[in-house]
Design a protein around this motif. Structure first.
Motif, PDB file in Angstrom:
ATOM      1  N   MET A   1      -1.945  -4.026   7.903  1.00  9.13           N
ATOM      2  CA  MET A   1      -2.426  -5.019   6.946  1.00  9.13           C
ATOM      3  C   MET A   1      -3.344  -4.332   5.940  1.00  9.13           C
ATOM      4  SD  MET A   1      -4.520  -8.619   7.507  1.00  9.13           S
ATOM      5  CE  MET A   1      -6.203  -8.005   7.472  1.00  9.13           C
ATOM      6  N   VAL A   2      -3.158  -4.661   4.676  1.00  7.28           N
ATOM      7  CA  VAL A   2      -4.029  -4.148   3.615  1.00  7.28           C
ATOM      8  C   VAL A   2      -4.908  -5.293   3.126  1.00  7.28           C
ATOM      9  CG1 VAL A   2      -4.111  -3.301   1.247  1.00  7.28           C
ATOM     10  CG2 VAL A   2      -2.551  -2.255   2.881  1.00  7.28           C
TER      11      VAL A   2
ATOM     12  N   GLY B   1      -5.883   5.645   3.654  1.00  6.64           N
ATOM     13  CA  GLY B   1      -4.615   5.568   2.931  1.00  6.64           C
ATOM     14  C   GLY B   1      -4.531   6.473   1.724  1.00  6.64           C
ATOM     15  N   ARG B   2      -5.490   7.383   1.553  1.00  7.54           N
ATOM     16  CA  ARG B   2      -5.502   8.230   0.353  1.00  7.54           C
ATOM     17  C   ARG B   2      -4.291   9.146   0.257  1.00  7.54           C
ATOM     18  NH1 ARG B   2     -10.682   7.648   1.981  1.00  7.54           N
ATOM     19  NH2 ARG B   2     -12.264   7.090   0.441  1.00  7.54           N
ATOM     20  N   ASN B   3      -3.757   9.552   1.402  1.00 13.83           N
ATOM     21  CA  ASN B   3      -2.604  10.456   1.379  1.00 13.83           C
ATOM     22  C   ASN B   3      -1.354   9.787   0.803  1.00 13.83           C
ATOM     23  OD1 ASN B   3      -2.663   8.815   3.765  1.00 13.83           O
ATOM     24  ND2 ASN B   3      -0.962  10.023   4.573  1.00 13.83           N
ATOM     25  N   LEU B   4      -1.345   8.454   0.748  1.00  9.98           N
ATOM     26  CA  LEU B   4      -0.198   7.724   0.205  1.00  9.98           C
ATOM     27  C   LEU B   4      -0.281   7.557  -1.311  1.00  9.98           C
ATOM     28  CD1 LEU B   4       0.062   4.973   2.955  1.00  9.98           C
ATOM     29  CD2 LEU B   4       1.509   6.993   2.690  1.00  9.98           C
ATOM     30  N   VAL B   5      -1.443   7.859  -1.884  1.00 12.24           N
ATOM     31  CA  VAL B   5      -1.623   7.751  -3.345  1.00 12.24           C
ATOM     32  C   VAL B   5      -2.254   9.045  -3.865  1.00 12.24           C
ATOM     33  CG1 VAL B   5      -1.662   5.259  -3.709  1.00 12.24           C
ATOM     34  CG2 VAL B   5      -3.679   6.370  -2.775  1.00 12.24           C
TER      35      VAL B   5
ATOM     36  N   LEU C   1       0.484  -0.017   1.615  1.00 17.15           N
ATOM     37  CA  LEU C   1       1.066  -0.868   2.662  1.00 17.15           C
ATOM     38  C   LEU C   1       2.314  -0.216   3.260  1.00 17.15           C
ATOM     39  CD1 LEU C   1       0.435  -3.584   3.987  1.00 17.15           C
ATOM     40  CD2 LEU C   1       1.959  -4.676   2.341  1.00 17.15           C
ATOM     41  N   GLU C   2       2.983   0.623   2.461  1.00 16.46           N
ATOM     42  CA  GLU C   2       4.123   1.428   2.933  1.00 16.46           C
ATOM     43  C   GLU C   2       5.219   0.551   3.531  1.00 16.46           C
ATOM     44  OE1 GLU C   2       4.401   5.946   4.797  1.00 16.46           O
ATOM     45  OE2 GLU C   2       2.986   4.516   5.633  1.00 16.46           O
ATOM     46  N   VAL C   3       5.793  -0.296   2.681  1.00 21.01           N
ATOM     47  CA  VAL C   3       6.837  -1.230   3.124  1.00 21.01           C
ATOM     48  C   VAL C   3       8.191  -0.526   3.174  1.00 21.01           C
ATOM     49  CG1 VAL C   3       8.084  -3.329   2.486  1.00 21.01           C
ATOM     50  CG2 VAL C   3       5.602  -3.239   2.269  1.00 21.01           C
TER      51      VAL C   3
END
Length: 754
Positions: free
Chosen positions: A321-322, A353-357, A176-178
């Motif tokens: 939104m996730v 969103g894989r690049n965020l994890v 979600l990258e808050v």
């Protein structure tokens, strides 16, 4: 009486109560079915997921074997950078080695077996702050070998420095990258582990102790909302509001603009972790094996879609939104995303969103699935579905046509399978809103209840707000006259009006400013800066003494004031002041540890005192509040600092002094509430916080360690000895006892006679 019903005399109240208690006792004595007795097999489950092809055929047996195993426990480290670093050093040090009792001098095979139990750092979680234990919750709770680990997890969780959370549950907030300035909505928040992550992200910038962003955590279940309250209280944030509403018909919130007018609130980030069948949690909840059916996912598709749709309506353009579930079923996952993307057109896109994890193992989303009825009959097209199943299987549940597959990019969603990294099952999709939805008016924001695209769901209900607005409109149209019963249509489904359930919440009463009766004395005693806006303080009562005073952020204050009539609000604010009537005090309120971080920058130096490490350890190790350490026992420096302090609440400050080589590191800084007595000084913190601080300071906290297994053994031993002593005493004094009983009977007889 013939052959009719056998006559039974009516029972009186005492007999009914006795029978009820007897039935209850029999129910309590029934054999309990524990998880070990559940057979982790379900032929329909295997048949269904083999057909869906969400697991490669060569991995099927590995997948099924892992699904039958119990789920390992996991936790995250939270808090300031300095505190998380200190706690991380403890974890990486000898603490877990000692707990798991790995002895290097043992045989090589035994050492390797024990090393398997050592916690594993999760590669996808930032800064090595998430760990997975190679033990289940039951292992930790029921084995004496891990009692120190159990105590560690309980104490650190209670102090808010560790969050015990399932591994896959940590993923949605990460993608979600808050950011600290974001306005965040958690639509289905309970029990609150993901909400806790969102709050931590709002407070991630330590240079800004008062971020502009906030989290509204909502749940439709009133009871589960109080689980959210419990989670939120551990984090002590003034930037969260907990609400109780049906998220599929969440109303628009009003917010104040700088010029004094209001506008509709659009959220920067929304988490829609929707209700689901939960078959990804079978490792944690084995009872799902017994009741799993393909109908579960079909029945939930409608509400999942409505929540996701409403989330996109509340999302700002450019926001994210996730959508997530703990289900493996494509009908609850890709089918919902496909339906959403079909209706919104190019206004929303599915992003990867894989690049965020990085380091997370997962499979891409699927673009083809097969619908199944309750009796496991499969259908590839709507035309094949028999009429008897057409209420359960709907046209929009089917996958996209082969020609349109590339348009939706469903492969960008993520499906985490249990055998990937020894976790539960999960599905995550990241949606970005690039422009207003087709049915949104750019000039005038759409209200809840206005025209939307057809959902094809016959059981869609209006919210209380919609029904009230509709009824008011009808009354106006009929000059305030309600229709007669005879004029109502006797046919068709009759909608029952929803009623509010749960407890009646106490009001949120905000201070009106500096003129509030208790505020001048508090402000003077703690020399509070004018930068603190007293209108952000509130109490939960209109009349009577103010016992607890809470603090919220300005944004949350405005939302509460402007929207109390729209949504049931459960809780907000962090406790900052507590009434403490004492004749020796100049101020009737003491500081609360929960709200110290929020108030620290506003409190004057006159109520802050620097304290040495040794003095702080001594204060924290004192677990008897009736005998606090005397000031004369503290170091001369500390004595001189508190000499002129007025009696009452104060702030104790410890700052770690670094040597030259460590100047670039974050020094450990601790602030806690203290109490300056007439002749004494004490740390006014809960026991779990005291244990946490002692652990960070490297001090001995063994006096707080409790081995419940030894305590139970000692209690059983003492009970046996007591029983033996009582039986011997009875044998020796039988005659005396009989004599006393005879005398008592004689006294009672004479009293009755007179």
């Amino acid at each position: 009486m013939g052959k009719g019903r056998k006559y039974r005399p009516k029972k009186n109240f005492a007999e009914k109560r006795r029978d009820k208690q007897k039935n209850k006792d029999e129910w309590d004595k029934r054999p309990q079915r524990c998880y070990e007795e559940i057979i982790r097999e379900n032929v329909d489950f295997e048949n269904y997921y083999k057909t869906q092809n969400i697991v490669p055929s060569e991995e099927w047996y590995i997948f099924m074997n892992k699904m039958r195993e119990n789920l390992p426990a996991a936790f995250r480290i939270t808090g300031s950078k300095a505190e998380t670093k200190a706690l991380l050093d403890i974890i990486k040090g000898d603490f877990f080695n000692e707990i798991i009792n790995i002895k290097r001098e043992n045989e090589e095979e035994e050492v390797k077996e024990k090393e398997k139990l050592y916690p594993k750092c999760l590669p996808f979680y930032p800064d090595s702050l998430a760990w997975q234990l190679q033990l289940t919750r039951k292992d930790i709770r029921r084995s004496e070998a891990y009692f120190r680990l159990h105590n560690f997890l309980i104490a650190e969780t209670a102090s808010g420095n560790i969050s015990r959370q399932e591994v896959v549950s940590m993923i949605p907030p990460l993608v979600l990258e808050v950011k600290p300035q974001h306005k965040v909505l958690d639509m289905c928040a309970a029990p609150g582990s993901k909400t806790a992550q969102l709050i931590e992200m709002i407070h991630s910038d330590e240079s800004n102790p008062h971020p502009e962003g906030f989290v509204i955590a909502n749940d439709v279940d009133n009871n589960r909302c109080y689980m959210l309250v419990h989670q939120a209280k551990r984090l002590n944030s003034p930037n969260i509001l907990i609400t109780n509403h049906d998220s599929s018909v969440m109303p628009n919130f009003n917010v104040a603009k700088p010029d004094g007018t209001t506008e509709k609130l659009k959220f920067d980030r929304i988490l829609a972790d929707v209700p689901c069948s939960g078959d990804g949690t079978m490792r944690k909840n084995p009872d799902i094996w017994c009741k799993w059916s393909p109908a579960n996912g079909n029945n939930l598709h409608g509400i999942q879609y409505r929540i996701a749709q409403r989330g996109l309506e509340l999302l700002a353009v450019g926001g994210r939104m996730v959508y997530s579930t703990c289900s493996l079923n494509p009908i609850e996952n890709e089918a919902v995303i496909h339906r959403i993307l079909t209706e919104v057109g190019d206004s929303v896109r599915l992003v990867d969103g894989r690049n965020l994890v990085p380091g997370l193992k997962c499979n891409p989303g699927v673009s083809h699935w097969t619908l199944a009825s309750k009796n496991l009959q499969y259908y590839k097209t709507w035309e094949e579905v028999p009429e008897q199943w057409q209420t359960q299987i709907r046209p929009h549940m089917f996958p996209p046509n082969a020609a349109d597959v590339d348009k939706f990019h469903l492969e960008r969603s993520m499906r985490i399978l249990p055998h990937h990294q020894d976790t539960g099952g999960f599905f995550v999709a990241v949606l970005e809103k690039v422009k207003p939805l087709p049915w949104e008016n750019k000039e005038e924001k759409m209200e809840v209840g206005s025209e939307k695209p057809s959902t094809n769901d016959a059981n869609t209900e209006l919210s209380l707000e919609e029904e009230a607005e509709k009824e008011e409109a009808n009354l106006k149209a009929t000059d305030g006259k309600r229709p007669l019963e005879a004029e109502k249509k006797p046919w068709g489904p009759q909608r029952k009006r929803k009623r509010m359930v749960g407890y009646r919440e106490d009001p949120f009463v905000f201070f009106k400013g500096d003129k509030e009766d208790v505020w001048p004395s508090i402000k003077e005693f703690y020399n509070i800066s004018d930068k603190l806006d007293p209108t952000c303080l509130l109490v939960r009562c209109h009349e009577g003494k103010k016992k607890n005073i809470y603090f919220t952020s300005p944004a949350i204050r405005d939302i509460v004031k402007l929207n109390e009539a729209k949504v049931k609000m459960i809780n907000t604010g962090v406790k900052t002041f507590v009434r403490c009537d004492n004749k020796n005090m100049k101020c009737a309120f003491r500081l609360a540890q929960e709200g110290l971080n929020s108030l620290f920058d506003y409190i004057g130096e006159c109520r802050k005192v620097r304290i040495s490490k040794d003095d702080l350890v001594m204060l924290l190790q004192n677990d008897n509040p009736n005998t606090p350490p005397e000031i004369s026992k503290l170091s001369p420096d500390t004595q001189s600092r508190v000499q002129d302090f007025a009696t009452g609440s104060c702030v104790l400050i410890y700052k770690e002094e670094l040597i030259e080589e460590d100047k670039n590191l974050n020094p450990l800084e601790l602030e806690m509430v203290g109490w300056r007595g007439t002749m004494s000084l004490r740390a006014y913190v809960p026991t779990h916080d005291a244990i946490h601080y002692l652990r960070l300071l490297g001090a001995d906290c063994s006096k707080f360690e409790k081995n419940k297994f030894k305590e139970n053994q000692n209690a059983e031993t003492s009970n046996v000895e007591l029983d033996n002593g009582e039986s011997m005493e009875k044998d020796d004094t039988t005659a005396n006892g009989k004599e006393l009983e005879d005398n008592k009977n004689e006294e009672e007889s004479s009293n009755n006679t007179s």
